[in-house]
Design an enzyme around this catalytic site. Structure first.
Site, short mmCIF file in Angstrom:
data_model
loop_
_atom_site.label_atom_id
_atom_site.label_comp_id
_atom_site.label_asym_id
_atom_site.label_seq_id
_atom_site.Cartn_x
_atom_site.Cartn_y
_atom_site.Cartn_z
N HIS A 116 0.86 -1.19 0.00
CA HIS A 116 0.00 0.00 0.00
C HIS A 116 0.89 1.24 0.00
CE1 HIS A 116 -3.94 2.00 1.53
NE2 HIS A 116 -3.08 2.97 1.19
N ASN A 174 2.57 9.20 -5.68
CA ASN A 174 2.89 10.60 -5.38
C ASN A 174 3.01 10.88 -3.89
OD1 ASN A 174 3.38 11.96 -7.91
ND2 ASN A 174 1.27 11.43 -8.42
N GLU A 191 -11.83 4.94 6.77
CA GLU A 191 -10.78 5.86 7.23
C GLU A 191 -11.37 6.96 8.12
OE1 GLU A 191 -9.25 6.50 2.99
OE2 GLU A 191 -7.50 6.90 4.24
P1 5GP Z 1 -1.21 9.46 -6.86
O1 5GP Z 1 -2.44 8.68 -7.22
O2 5GP Z 1 -1.27 10.87 -7.37
O3 5GP Z 1 0.07 8.78 -7.25
O4 5GP Z 1 -1.11 9.49 -5.26
C1 5GP Z 1 -1.69 10.49 -4.47
C2 5GP Z 1 -3.15 10.21 -4.23
O5 5GP Z 1 -3.32 9.03 -3.43
C3 5GP Z 1 -3.84 11.29 -3.43
O6 5GP Z 1 -4.27 12.35 -4.24
C4 5GP Z 1 -5.00 10.55 -2.79
O7 5GP Z 1 -6.08 10.48 -3.69
C5 5GP Z 1 -4.47 9.16 -2.61
N1 5GP Z 1 -4.05 8.93 -1.22
C6 5GP Z 1 -2.82 8.97 -0.71
N2 5GP Z 1 -2.82 8.69 0.61
C7 5GP Z 1 -4.11 8.46 0.94
C8 5GP Z 1 -4.75 8.09 2.15
O8 5GP Z 1 -4.16 7.93 3.22
N3 5GP Z 1 -6.10 7.93 2.10
C9 5GP Z 1 -6.79 8.09 0.94
N4 5GP Z 1 -8.11 7.87 0.97
N5 5GP Z 1 -6.22 8.41 -0.22
C10 5GP Z 1 -4.89 8.60 -0.22
#
Ligand code: 5GP
Length: 339
Positions: free
Chosen positions: A9, A13, A195
């Site tokens: 997990h 980004n 969450e």
């Molecule tokens: P990306 O998809 O841009 O590579 O990663 C960042 C995205 O992952 C964030 O914009 C968010 O949507 C999601 N994300 C990252 N950490 C969390 C978390 O702890 N909880 C949730 N629900 N979404 C997360």
């Protein structure tokens, strides 16, 4: 021997190195500040975390940026002893030449380069993220892209997941048809679940469990009915302790440990298939081994037997395509060798 790690997990980004982000910031902004959203900080609220992501997304503009972030993410996991790394990310249209499919190709190039350069054997897979803010059409598009890449990469792109701001209500109900489609197409599915309390009180969390995804993420806010359903389901749960404490989904004790009423305790005591993950290593300033040590301190785990069981849980729950048994077995054998 360093503790090995199986990462199931980690948001791409959320892995971007602070040094890289500072380089990618538009000229002038690095002096103008905004460090509060990008640098390491002991405490962030849930909304701070989403500000961090919008900051990152505004800086990451090209194929090369995303390839580099993926490469560095794998290098960092390899350096901290990973045996297997699943990254997840939402495909984005970055610019005229880097559309969603090119974005996925950039991630794959970076991941594969990182994997090949690793000094120890390392397995990697990619999961594409549907964001809770997406429309159903956007979610279906992500499933379509995942399916195309699953075929062309022979299972390196292995599934889809649901994440994004948990306070967006009704997202699971609205986006469920996309996950039904993913399942139809043999893609693996993991869902961020419970969450925030609203996901439990609205019935979303229990409905997710009943849908029976291959894995669930977090499950940190609970009530008795949800806990019972979760325990009965035996669905593997990706636990992200520092993330939960930082976003105040779980209590942080004065000594920095997690309060022992965290859902991890219940699942672990019941020998349910839980595993320890990082979520967003840069955002929370953690590594796989540091999260294992936090779990050890918080729940008085035995660093030998309990760690081995948690890592085996993760290895057993890792996503591999149905015809990828050899790779799955090789990864698990490598983990045993390093335990
Ligand atoms: P990306 O998809 O841009 O590579 O990663 C960042 C995205 O992952 C964030 O914009 C968010 O949507 C999601 N994300 C990252 N950490 C969390 C978390 O702890 N909880 C949730 N629900 N979404 C997360």
């Amino acid at each position: 021997m360093p503790i090995p790690h199986v990462e199931l997990h980690a948001h791409l980004n959320g892995c971007v190195r602070t040094s890289t982000l500072l380089e990618l910031l538009p000229r002038g902004e690095e002096v103008a500040g905004d460090q509060n959203h990008i640098g390491r900080r002991p405490a962030r609220t849930l909304s701070d975390c989403f500000l961090f992501f919008s900051r990152v997304h505004s800086c990451v503009k090209t194929f090369e940026h995303i390839r580099r972030i993926a490469l560095e993410a794998i290098q960092d996991f390899a350096a901290s002893g990973a045996v297997h790394v699943e990254l997840r990310t939402t495909p984005k249209n970055l610019n005229d030449t880097c559309n969603k499919r090119a974005y996925v190709r950039a991630v794959l190039e970076g991941m594969q380069e990182g994997m090949q350069a690793a000094s120890q054997r390392l397995w990697c897979r990619l999961v594409l993220s549907v964001n809770r803010a997406d429309t159903l059409d956007e979610a279906l598009d992500t499933v379509q892209i995942a399916d195309e890449f699953r075929r062309s990469t022979r299972g390196f792109v292995v599934g889809v997941e649901l994440s994004g701001n948990p306070l967006i209500a009704g997202a699971w109900e609205r986006l469920k048809p996309a996950f039904d489609e993913a399942r139809q197409r043999d893609l693996r599915v993991t869902l961020h679940c419970a969450e925030v309390d609203e996901q439990v009180t609205s019935g979303e969390a229990i409905d997710m469990v009943r849908w029976r995804p291959d894995r669930l993420g977090h499950c940190v806010r609970t009530d008795t009915a949800f806990e019972a359903q979760l325990l009965m389901s035996q669905i593997p749960v990706e636990i992200c302790l520092s993330s939960n404490m930082t976003t105040e989904a779980a209590e942080k004790l004065p000594n920095g440990d997690v309060a022992s009423d965290h859902i991890f305790r219940l699942l672990n005591d019941a020998q349910s298939p839980v595993c320890i993950c990082t979520d967003d290593p840069s955002l929370f300033d953690v590594t796989g081994p540091s999260e294992m040590q936090l779990a050890q301190r918080s729940f008085s785990l035995d660093p030998k037997h309990d760690f081995a069981r948690l890592l085996r849980n993760a290895a057993a729950a890792a996503f591999f395509a149905p015809d990828d048994d050899d790779d799955a077995a090789a990864m698990r054998a490598e983990l045993e060798r390093r335990l």
